[in-house]
Design an enzyme around this catalytic site. Sequence first.
Site, mmCIF file in Angstrom:
data_model
loop_
_atom_site.group_PDB
_atom_site.id
_atom_site.type_symbol
_atom_site.label_atom_id
_atom_site.label_comp_id
_atom_site.label_asym_id
_atom_site.label_seq_id
_atom_site.Cartn_x
_atom_site.Cartn_y
_atom_site.Cartn_z
ATOM 1 N N LYS A 1 0.880 -1.182 0.000
ATOM 2 C CA LYS A 1 0.000 0.000 0.000
ATOM 3 C C LYS A 1 0.909 1.221 0.000
ATOM 4 O O LYS A 1 1.199 1.815 1.041
ATOM 5 C CB LYS A 1 -0.926 -0.050 1.235
ATOM 6 C CG LYS A 1 -2.101 0.889 1.127
ATOM 7 C CD LYS A 1 -3.148 0.563 2.166
ATOM 8 C CE LYS A 1 -4.141 1.697 2.328
ATOM 9 N NZ LYS A 1 -4.892 2.049 1.119
HETATM 10 N N1 PMP Z 1 -7.673 -1.591 -3.170
HETATM 11 C C1 PMP Z 1 -7.113 -0.395 -3.018
HETATM 12 C C2 PMP Z 1 -6.373 0.206 -4.156
HETATM 13 C C3 PMP Z 1 -7.207 0.288 -1.792
HETATM 14 O O1 PMP Z 1 -6.658 1.489 -1.637
HETATM 15 C C4 PMP Z 1 -7.937 -0.291 -0.738
HETATM 16 C C5 PMP Z 1 -8.062 0.445 0.570
HETATM 17 N N2 PMP Z 1 -7.021 0.159 1.450
HETATM 18 C C6 PMP Z 1 -8.507 -1.556 -0.941
HETATM 19 C C7 PMP Z 1 -8.359 -2.177 -2.173
HETATM 20 C C8 PMP Z 1 -9.240 -2.242 0.166
HETATM 21 O O2 PMP Z 1 -8.343 -2.642 1.169
HETATM 22 P P1 PMP Z 1 -8.774 -2.740 2.693
HETATM 23 O O3 PMP Z 1 -9.993 -3.583 2.722
HETATM 24 O O4 PMP Z 1 -7.631 -3.371 3.362
HETATM 25 O O5 PMP Z 1 -9.045 -1.353 3.162
#
Ligand code: PMP
Length: 318
Positions: free
Chosen positions: A158
Amino acid sequence: MMAASGKKVWMDGRLVDFADAKVHVLTHTLHYGVGVFEGIRAYPTRGGPAIFRLKEHVERLITSARLYHMPLPWDAEAIGRAILETQAANGVLPSYIRPLVYRGEPALGVKNSTGKVSLAIAAIPAKKYLGEGSEAGVRAKISPLRKPRSDALPSFAKACGNYTNSYLAGLDAQHDGYDEAILLDAAGNLAEGTGENIFLVRGEKLYTPGLESDILLGITRDTVMRLAGDLGFEVVEKALSPNELLTADEAFFSGTYAELAPIREVGGYRVGSETPGPVTRQIMAAFEKAVRGEDARYASWLSKVPTLAVPSPRAARR
Ligand code: PMP
């Protein structure tokens, strides 16, 4: 999206006033996007304020930092404690917690990998992200922008820089009057939203793209997979074409900020006949119970936020 506001920000071990949480304009991360972060939610629960899936978010933050050669001077336990402390200091619920790993010293040169690695943690009030869409259903469009392949930008980290792609896709969708963009991978299969994973429902089965579609492995995605399994639905990870989305019985986004948001429309095509559809509705209800601490099976996903010891006025005067 949201004007950020809060009381305190945790910066390298100290809680500083929100207005003082600043970095230098020549910070490496600001110029090159080389930073990693998390998005985490805290909820009011029966047992008091709690952070949802804290352990998994901390693990992902550490993995992302490792991939970007940003050695953190704190271990998982210390980071978890700092996040809980930040939430306690801000108090607001539900809240959105944003830990950011960055190189904050003034230094230019893209290959700089020696500057001090810093961690900042903010906790701000969480609002509905996809607005009305969260209940009435999101109107999305397939973005003309593809997701970068993971051999160019690893999607399972991320990383700040990954979001320039989300930004462009999101603005394009907004400009065309949609709530959200759905990005395809380089092969033309469904990848994800700008900040959410995507699920399709067909009959009693759920489908979602896998890591080979260059997605972020969402923690909410993992939550949905577990909840759906416990509800008796099969979940299949596979490459999915845009046509499979258009002809699905139901579709929804999952993400920490968006939570679960049913998709009503994709580029003018209605998805399914009901929003949310019956399967999505069951999963949304199970999710709501899990995050609010109302289902004992998922109690281990919640980390209780400690109450900060507030010095009594008399003690403070001493
Ligand atoms: N894809 C992207 C590109 C994101 O930024 C997020 C948000 N973190 C998600 C998917 C979903 O991830 P999560 O459920 O861990 O928030």
